[in-house]
Design a protein around this motif. Structure first.
Motif, short mmCIF file in Angstrom:
data_model
loop_
_atom_site.label_atom_id
_atom_site.label_comp_id
_atom_site.label_asym_id
_atom_site.label_seq_id
_atom_site.Cartn_x
_atom_site.Cartn_y
_atom_site.Cartn_z
N SER A 70 -11.94 -11.14 -14.01
CA SER A 70 -11.06 -11.72 -13.00
C SER A 70 -11.24 -13.24 -12.84
O SER A 70 -10.35 -13.92 -12.33
N VAL B 297 -16.87 -7.37 -7.69
CA VAL B 297 -15.87 -8.40 -7.38
C VAL B 297 -14.48 -7.78 -7.23
O VAL B 297 -13.74 -8.09 -6.30
N GLU B 298 -14.14 -6.88 -8.16
CA GLU B 298 -12.83 -6.23 -8.10
C GLU B 298 -12.75 -5.25 -6.93
O GLU B 298 -11.75 -5.21 -6.21
N LYS B 299 -13.81 -4.49 -6.72
CA LYS B 299 -13.81 -3.47 -5.66
C LYS B 299 -13.66 -4.08 -4.28
O LYS B 299 -12.92 -3.57 -3.43
N PHE B 300 -14.35 -5.20 -4.03
CA PHE B 300 -14.35 -5.81 -2.70
C PHE B 300 -13.40 -7.00 -2.60
O PHE B 300 -13.27 -7.60 -1.53
N GLY B 301 -12.73 -7.36 -3.69
CA GLY B 301 -11.78 -8.47 -3.66
C GLY B 301 -12.43 -9.79 -3.29
O GLY B 301 -11.87 -10.57 -2.51
N ILE B 302 -13.61 -10.07 -3.83
CA ILE B 302 -14.35 -11.29 -3.49
C ILE B 302 -13.68 -12.49 -4.15
O ILE B 302 -13.34 -12.46 -5.33
N ASN B 303 -13.51 -13.58 -3.38
CA ASN B 303 -12.77 -14.74 -3.87
C ASN B 303 -13.64 -15.93 -4.29
O ASN B 303 -13.11 -16.95 -4.73
N TYR C 142 -22.93 -4.36 -0.40
CA TYR C 142 -22.06 -4.06 -1.53
C TYR C 142 -22.45 -2.77 -2.25
O TYR C 142 -21.66 -2.21 -3.00
#
Length: 204
Positions: free
Chosen positions: A169, A19-25, A112
């Motif tokens: 996050s 989630v942090e690496k790819f900035g998933i919202n 991913y």
């Protein structure tokens, strides 16, 4: 220690890392898990990349049990002395098997995990990142004899707290008494010597 407990730790740490690496919202945790681990096949659990991860139950090599009367320690107020008695593991070693089926992994396409394939090294990296943040948060928030942080430290068990079981996050802990969601749990469980419950170390 059930294999499902350790696999849950790995799943949460990997999810938090991706989630942090790819900035998933995506805010819905179920949809988020489907997107990350099942990729385009969000509704098909057979396409879950963690199907390739096998974790056996961990059997005791040696261990020491103790009956304790733990206290619930809030961030600011005095301890809540809720009457409770627990038989607790205070020391010991457990051994089991963690295996990745590389043949099965080849048949599960997941964008991913293309540049960083599922591996023991990635699992170790994700666990270290996730629980170093948990350790830092709890050290800041709660007065206790927190263990010195070292690689492989994890938090497991019923009294480990919601903080260690939710994404850094996207964490929203619902407090019934306050009737609202907050960014972290409001208390931790400690033993009679102010040691927080739940910390263990995993080595591969």
């Amino acid at each position: 220690i059930p294999g499902s407990t350790i696999k849950g730790v790995i799943r949460t740490a990997l999810l938090d890392y991706i989630v942090e690496k790819f900035g998933i919202n995506e805010k819905n945790i179920y949809k988020l898990e489907g997107e990350v681990f099942c990729n385009e096949n969000k509704e098909d659990p057979k396409k879950d990349i963690l199907k390739a991860l096998f974790v056996s139950d961990l059997k005791p090599i040696n261990y020491k049990l103790k009956v304790i009367k733990p206290k619930n320690r809030p961030m600011k107020k005095r301890d809540n002395n809720i009457p409770i008695v627990l038989e607790c593991l205070v020391d010991g070693e457990f051994e089991g098997e963690i295996r990745i089926d590389t043949n099965l992994l080849k048949n599960i396409k997941n964008r991913y995990f293309e540049k960083e394939p599922l591996s023991i090294e990635l699992i170790e990296k994700s666990i270290d990142r996730f629980f170093s943040i948990i350790h830092s948060e709890e050290t800041k928030r709660f007065r206790a004899n927190h263990p010195k942080y070292e690689k492989g430290l994890i938090k497991i068990g019923q009294h480990a707290g919601a903080g260690s079981k939710s994404l850094n996050s996207l964490r929203k802990v619902y407090i019934k008494q306050l009737r609202k969601e907050i960014d972290y749990q409001t208390s931790i469980w400690i033993d009679n010597e102010d040691n927080p419950l739940g910390w263990a170390k995993i080595e591969f």
